[in-house]
Every structure is written in C-alpha cells, then in structure tokens.
Design a protein around this motif. Structure first.
Motif, PDB file in Angstrom:
ATOM      1  N   LYS A   1      16.926   3.883 -30.021  1.00 59.74           N
ATOM      2  CA  LYS A   1      16.078   3.207 -30.997  1.00 59.74           C
ATOM      3  C   LYS A   1      14.614   3.280 -30.569  1.00 59.74           C
ATOM      4  N   LEU A   2      14.384   3.049 -29.263  1.00 61.64           N
ATOM      5  CA  LEU A   2      13.018   3.097 -28.750  1.00 61.64           C
ATOM      6  C   LEU A   2      12.438   4.513 -28.844  1.00 61.64           C
ATOM      7  N   GLN A   3      13.284   5.518 -28.570  1.00 60.99           N
ATOM      8  CA  GLN A   3      12.830   6.906 -28.676  1.00 60.99           C
ATOM      9  C   GLN A   3      12.500   7.248 -30.136  1.00 60.99           C
ATOM     10  N   ASP A   4      13.380   6.789 -31.059  1.00 61.42           N
ATOM     11  CA  ASP A   4      13.120   7.015 -32.486  1.00 61.42           C
ATOM     12  C   ASP A   4      11.813   6.338 -32.909  1.00 61.42           C
ATOM     13  N   GLU A   5      11.656   5.096 -32.411  1.00 63.72           N
ATOM     14  CA  GLU A   5      10.442   4.348 -32.742  1.00 63.72           C
ATOM     15  C   GLU A   5       9.219   5.037 -32.136  1.00 63.72           C
ATOM     16  N   LEU A   6       9.352   5.561 -30.895  1.00 69.86           N
ATOM     17  CA  LEU A   6       8.262   6.279 -30.239  1.00 69.86           C
ATOM     18  C   LEU A   6       7.920   7.552 -31.018  1.00 69.86           C
ATOM     19  N   THR A   7       8.931   8.252 -31.487  1.00 71.17           N
ATOM     20  CA  THR A   7       8.724   9.464 -32.279  1.00 71.17           C
ATOM     21  C   THR A   7       7.967   9.125 -33.565  1.00 71.17           C
ATOM     22  N   LYS A   8       8.388   8.021 -34.221  1.00 72.55           N
ATOM     23  CA  LYS A   8       7.701   7.606 -35.448  1.00 72.55           C
ATOM     24  C   LYS A   8       6.240   7.247 -35.156  1.00 72.55           C
ATOM     25  N   VAL A   9       6.012   6.533 -34.059  1.00 76.69           N
ATOM     26  CA  VAL A   9       4.651   6.139 -33.686  1.00 76.69           C
ATOM     27  C   VAL A   9       3.816   7.387 -33.397  1.00 76.69           C
ATOM     28  N   LYS A  10       4.405   8.361 -32.676  1.00 80.31           N
ATOM     29  CA  LYS A  10       3.685   9.610 -32.390  1.00 80.31           C
ATOM     30  C   LYS A  10       3.362  10.349 -33.679  1.00 80.31           C
ATOM     31  N   THR A  11       4.330  10.403 -34.595  1.00 81.46           N
ATOM     32  CA  THR A  11       4.117  11.064 -35.885  1.00 81.46           C
ATOM     33  C   THR A  11       2.993  10.369 -36.661  1.00 81.46           C
ATOM     34  N   ASN A  12       3.060   9.028 -36.698  1.00 81.53           N
ATOM     35  CA  ASN A  12       2.015   8.264 -37.377  1.00 81.53           C
ATOM     36  C   ASN A  12       0.649   8.497 -36.729  1.00 81.53           C
ATOM     37  N   LEU A  13       0.642   8.554 -35.389  1.00 76.06           N
ATOM     38  CA  LEU A  13      -0.602   8.781 -34.661  1.00 76.06           C
ATOM     39  C   LEU A  13      -1.179  10.154 -35.002  1.00 76.06           C
TER      40      LEU A  13
END
Length: 171
Positions: A20-32
């Motif tokens: 979940k944290l990796q998915d959330e990190l991926t989403k944050v990176k994508t958003n960034l």
C-alpha cells in the motif's frame, strides 16, 4: 505453530502495508512529476508572456519615436518654403540682419537633423533630384545648376532638389 501463523499473518499484514505504501509512493511520485511538468509549462508560458510584453514595450517606444520624427519631418517640410523665400530675399535684399536670421534658421533646422543634398557638379540621381531643364555641356548627365535645394532628414530624402542637367554636345 500458533506463533508461525501469527508471524505469517504479521508478515502478510506488513507486506500488504508495504505494498500500500509503495502504491501510495508511486502515486505521489506520479503526481509530483505531473506537477513538475505543469510547473515547467507555466514557467515557459510566463517567460514567453514576459518576452512578449518586453517586445510590446520596445515596439511602442519605437512607434512613439517614429511618430515624433514624422511630426517633426512634416513641420520641417512646411518650413522649407519659408527657407526658400529667405534665400530668395537674400538675393534681392542685401541686409546683414536678414543674413543673420537666415543663418540662424539654417542652424536651427540643422540641429533638428535637416541636411542639404549636395547635388551640384555630381552625376544626376533621380532619387535626390528632379530635372527641370536640360542644357548643353561637355559631359552628359551632370548637375549644372540647382534651382531649388533638396534636403534629407535622418538619412531620408524629404524633398528632392530641382536642377538643370547637362547633355553632351553632339557634333
């Protein structure tokens, strides 16, 4: 065995949490990355708009100078007939005061950028002179006499000279 099940469940729970944290990190990176892209586009738009505005300011300043120059040019063109009359008056009236006034007027116009076209004794140029009369001479196409002076202002001819031009004697 219960400990193993609990460890497996704990590990499974941790794995789920990590996922979940990796998915959330991926989403944050994508958003960034998207925000960086938008920020870059906005910066480009800003710089383009700034350059357009500076070009606009330069164009307005240039147009203002041209407008002032043209206004001066039109006024000076109107004053040239007065200058011609002063030159003619000086021929008939021998007065030191008239010469002083004429010279002062010439100086004033020269300070504003007016310059007399030097055409006498040179080859005829249709861009600087207008032929009024043709006379016999040794060389063809030479300006023999200036009937009305021509002038230029800031490198542009504002009135052509009226001249007499020679044509070669045919024997």
């Amino acid at each position: 065995m219960a400990d193993k099940d609990q460890n497996k469940q704990a590990k499974s729970g941790l794995d789920d949490e990590v996922k979940k944290l990796q998915d959330e990190l991926t989403k944050v990176k994508t958003n960034l990355e998207e925000e960086k892209k938008i920020s870059g586009e906005n910066k480009t738009k800003y710089l383009r708009a700034l350059a357009d505005y500076q070009n606009f300011e330069n164009r307005v300043a240039s147009q203002r100078e041209e407008l002032i120059s043209n206004a001066n040019k039109h006024l000076i063109i109107k004053l040239l007939s007065f200058l011609d009359n002063l030159d003619q008056a000086e021929i008939f009236v021998k007065d030191d005061h008239l010469k002083l006034i004429k010279d002062s007027f010439h100086r004033l116009l020269k300070e504003e950028g007016l310059k007399e076209l030097e055409v006498k004794g040179k080859e005829y140029d249709p861009y600087t002179a207008e032929v009024i009369d043709m006379v016999e001479g040794e060389k063809a196409n030479q300006v023999v006499d200036v009937l009305r002076r021509g002038y230029e202002m800031n490198g542009k001819v504002i009135r052509v000279a009226q001249v007499k031009v020679s044509r070669k004697l045919e024997i």
